[in-house]
Design a protein around this motif. Structure first.
Motif, PDB file in Angstrom:
ATOM      1  N   UNK A  24      43.403  27.627  45.863  1.00 48.85           N
ATOM      2  CA  UNK A  24      44.097  27.953  47.101  1.00 48.85           C
ATOM      3  C   UNK A  24      45.467  28.569  46.822  1.00 48.85           C
ATOM      4  N   UNK A  25      46.139  28.060  45.796  1.00 51.61           N
ATOM      5  CA  UNK A  25      47.461  28.593  45.450  1.00 51.61           C
ATOM      6  C   UNK A  25      47.385  30.006  44.878  1.00 51.61           C
ATOM      7  N   UNK A  26      46.316  30.266  44.142  1.00 43.90           N
ATOM      8  CA  UNK A  26      46.231  31.534  43.420  1.00 43.90           C
ATOM      9  C   UNK A  26      45.470  32.624  44.164  1.00 43.90           C
ATOM     10  N   UNK A  27      44.570  32.231  45.062  1.00 45.81           N
ATOM     11  CA  UNK A  27      43.728  33.225  45.732  1.00 45.81           C
ATOM     12  C   UNK A  27      44.518  34.330  46.413  1.00 45.81           C
ATOM     13  N   UNK A  28      45.641  34.027  47.125  1.00 43.69           N
ATOM     14  CA  UNK A  28      46.382  35.120  47.775  1.00 43.69           C
ATOM     15  C   UNK A  28      46.879  36.180  46.802  1.00 43.69           C
ATOM     16  N   UNK A  29      47.074  35.790  45.535  1.00 44.90           N
ATOM     17  CA  UNK A  29      47.599  36.736  44.553  1.00 44.90           C
ATOM     18  C   UNK A  29      46.564  37.777  44.141  1.00 44.90           C
ATOM     19  N   UNK A  63      44.711  40.139  36.866  1.00 43.44           N
ATOM     20  CA  UNK A  63      44.050  39.746  35.617  1.00 43.44           C
ATOM     21  C   UNK A  63      44.472  38.342  35.191  1.00 43.44           C
ATOM     22  N   UNK A  64      45.771  38.031  35.331  1.00 42.04           N
ATOM     23  CA  UNK A  64      46.235  36.703  34.938  1.00 42.04           C
ATOM     24  C   UNK A  64      45.692  35.632  35.887  1.00 42.04           C
ATOM     25  N   UNK A  65      45.559  35.956  37.184  1.00 42.46           N
ATOM     26  CA  UNK A  65      44.952  35.018  38.135  1.00 42.46           C
ATOM     27  C   UNK A  65      43.520  34.725  37.715  1.00 42.46           C
ATOM     28  N   UNK A  66      42.783  35.764  37.350  1.00 38.77           N
ATOM     29  CA  UNK A  66      41.386  35.583  36.934  1.00 38.77           C
ATOM     30  C   UNK A  66      41.292  34.730  35.676  1.00 38.77           C
ATOM     31  N   UNK A 104      39.156  31.423  36.208  1.00 36.32           N
ATOM     32  CA  UNK A 104      37.830  31.710  35.673  1.00 36.32           C
ATOM     33  C   UNK A 104      37.136  32.794  36.469  1.00 36.32           C
ATOM     34  N   UNK A 105      36.417  33.642  35.777  1.00 35.28           N
ATOM     35  CA  UNK A 105      35.819  34.836  36.400  1.00 35.28           C
ATOM     36  C   UNK A 105      34.755  34.490  37.418  1.00 35.28           C
ATOM     37  N   UNK A 106      34.152  33.295  37.349  1.00 34.03           N
ATOM     38  CA  UNK A 106      33.048  32.961  38.246  1.00 34.03           C
ATOM     39  C   UNK A 106      33.510  32.171  39.484  1.00 34.03           C
ATOM     40  N   UNK A 107      34.816  31.857  39.547  1.00 31.62           N
ATOM     41  CA  UNK A 107      35.276  30.948  40.583  1.00 31.62           C
ATOM     42  C   UNK A 107      35.408  31.622  41.934  1.00 31.62           C
ATOM     43  N   UNK A 108      35.937  32.829  41.940  1.00 32.63           N
ATOM     44  CA  UNK A 108      36.157  33.535  43.200  1.00 32.63           C
ATOM     45  C   UNK A 108      35.462  34.881  43.172  1.00 32.63           C
ATOM     46  N   UNK A 109      35.165  35.346  44.334  1.00 34.17           N
ATOM     47  CA  UNK A 109      34.671  36.721  44.462  1.00 34.17           C
ATOM     48  C   UNK A 109      35.873  37.612  44.670  1.00 34.17           C
TER      49      UNK A 109
END
Length: 323
Positions: free
Chosen positions: A294-299, A309-312, A316-321
């Motif tokens: 939740x903290x990182x998704x807006x970024x 890239x740093x958020x991913x 993790x690459x599979x966590x969010x679309x």
């Protein structure tokens, strides 16, 4: 020539040496030594490039600059080791710090025992002198051989950082030095006990302080052996504010890189994460994966590809679309 005559000649030469950038600090220290019986330093400053001056006034005294020769550096270090005049000490440290910006002087100053002499002023009560010593050591630390000697002062540097006023020049000078000293893995363990203090500075420091602290933390987190002390360190509960979209890019990109390094190191651990306390950095950042997302998704909506890239890397690459 009598001793008094030699002292007068030396002072005249030094007063004329404005262009060499060391005249005033040498003049003051030489005057003080002359009252104690003289030192013959005039023989070591002959040959300096000089230009004529109408005289020295305090408001016209230049800061010591320029790439000095070895005998100038030797004279400055001798004066520094024997002076009790605070303004002279401060000016000499500025001169040595500026000279240390030239890589050719790194070995010269080390071979003249300059690192030990300069490091001795880290305990000086005058903040200007302490900052001058830290700044000089910072420039000298760009040399790996110098780092081997500077590392003996790391505890004093860490104490200066933690005991100084928040965002002060002493604190920033100490942080800059530790940025250089943490580039290699050689001295990371010496900083481990102060990791909670670094995390506290992230909570209370200004952007400049935060950036320098994060540079150190990024360097430490790039070393897998430092993962355990970093994750176990006591951290402010609101530390996730560093991921706020309103943070400056310089703060944000380093905070994300730091977290991504730790996240990847966690993924390599074999024994789980159950051994961290509830007030640890691990608990604040990683114990609740949903909160981290939740903290990182807006970024991920940022147009900056490096931030994305740093958020991913963090989640993790599979966590969010990704968008």
């Amino acid at each position: 020539m009598s001793h008094a005559g030699r002292m007068t000649a030396a002072r005249s030469l030094l007063t004329a040496a404005l262009g060499a950038g060391v005249c005033y600090c040498l003049y003051r220290a030489l005057s003080a030594r002359g009252k104690r019986g003289g030192s013959g330093l005039q023989d070591r400053v002959r040959g300096m490039t000089v230009r004529r001056s109408a005289g020295v006034q305090s408001e016209n005294i230049p800061k010591c600059v320029g790439n000095l020769e070895a005998h100038h550096l030797e004279s400055l270090l001798q004066l520094l080791s024997g002076s009790s005049d605070s303004p002279a000490i401060e000016q000499i440290l500025v001169t040595l710090g500026n000279s240390a910006a030239f890589s050719v002087n790194h070995d010269i100053i080390r071979n003249l025992d300059g690192l030990r002499i300069i490091g001795g002023f880290l305990l000086h009560p005058d903040p200007k002198i302490k900052a001058g010593a830290l700044n000089a050591l910072n420039n000298l630390s760009m040399n790996l051989q110098n780092q081997e000697q500077i590392q003996v002062f790391i505890n004093e540097v860490l104490k200066s950082i933690t005991e100084s006023t928040i965002n002060s020049e002493v604190q920033l000078a100490g942080l800059r030095l530790l940025v250089n000293m943490s580039v290699t893995n050689n001295y990371h363990e010496k900083m481990a006990d102060y990791i909670p203090n670094f995390l506290t500075l992230l909570d209370g420091g200004n952007d400049t302080t935060k950036i320098h602290v994060l540079k150190i933390l990024v360097n430490l987190s790039a070393n897998p052996l430092m993962s355990a002390p970093l994750l176990a360190a006591k951290a402010p509960s609101a530390l996730t504010f560093i991921f706020d979209c309103s943070s400056t890019r310089d703060v944000l990109i380093r905070a994300l890189t730091f977290s991504a390094n730790l996240s990847e190191n966690l993924g390599r651990e074999c024994d789980g994460q159950g051994h961290y306390n509830e007030d640890s950095l691990y608990a604040v950042l990683f114990e609740d994966p949903a909160a981290l997302q939740r903290n990182l998704a807006p970024l991920l909506l940022f147009p900056d590809p490096e931030i994305k890239e740093q958020v991913r890397r963090c989640i993790g690459a599979k966590t969010l679309k990704y968008s």
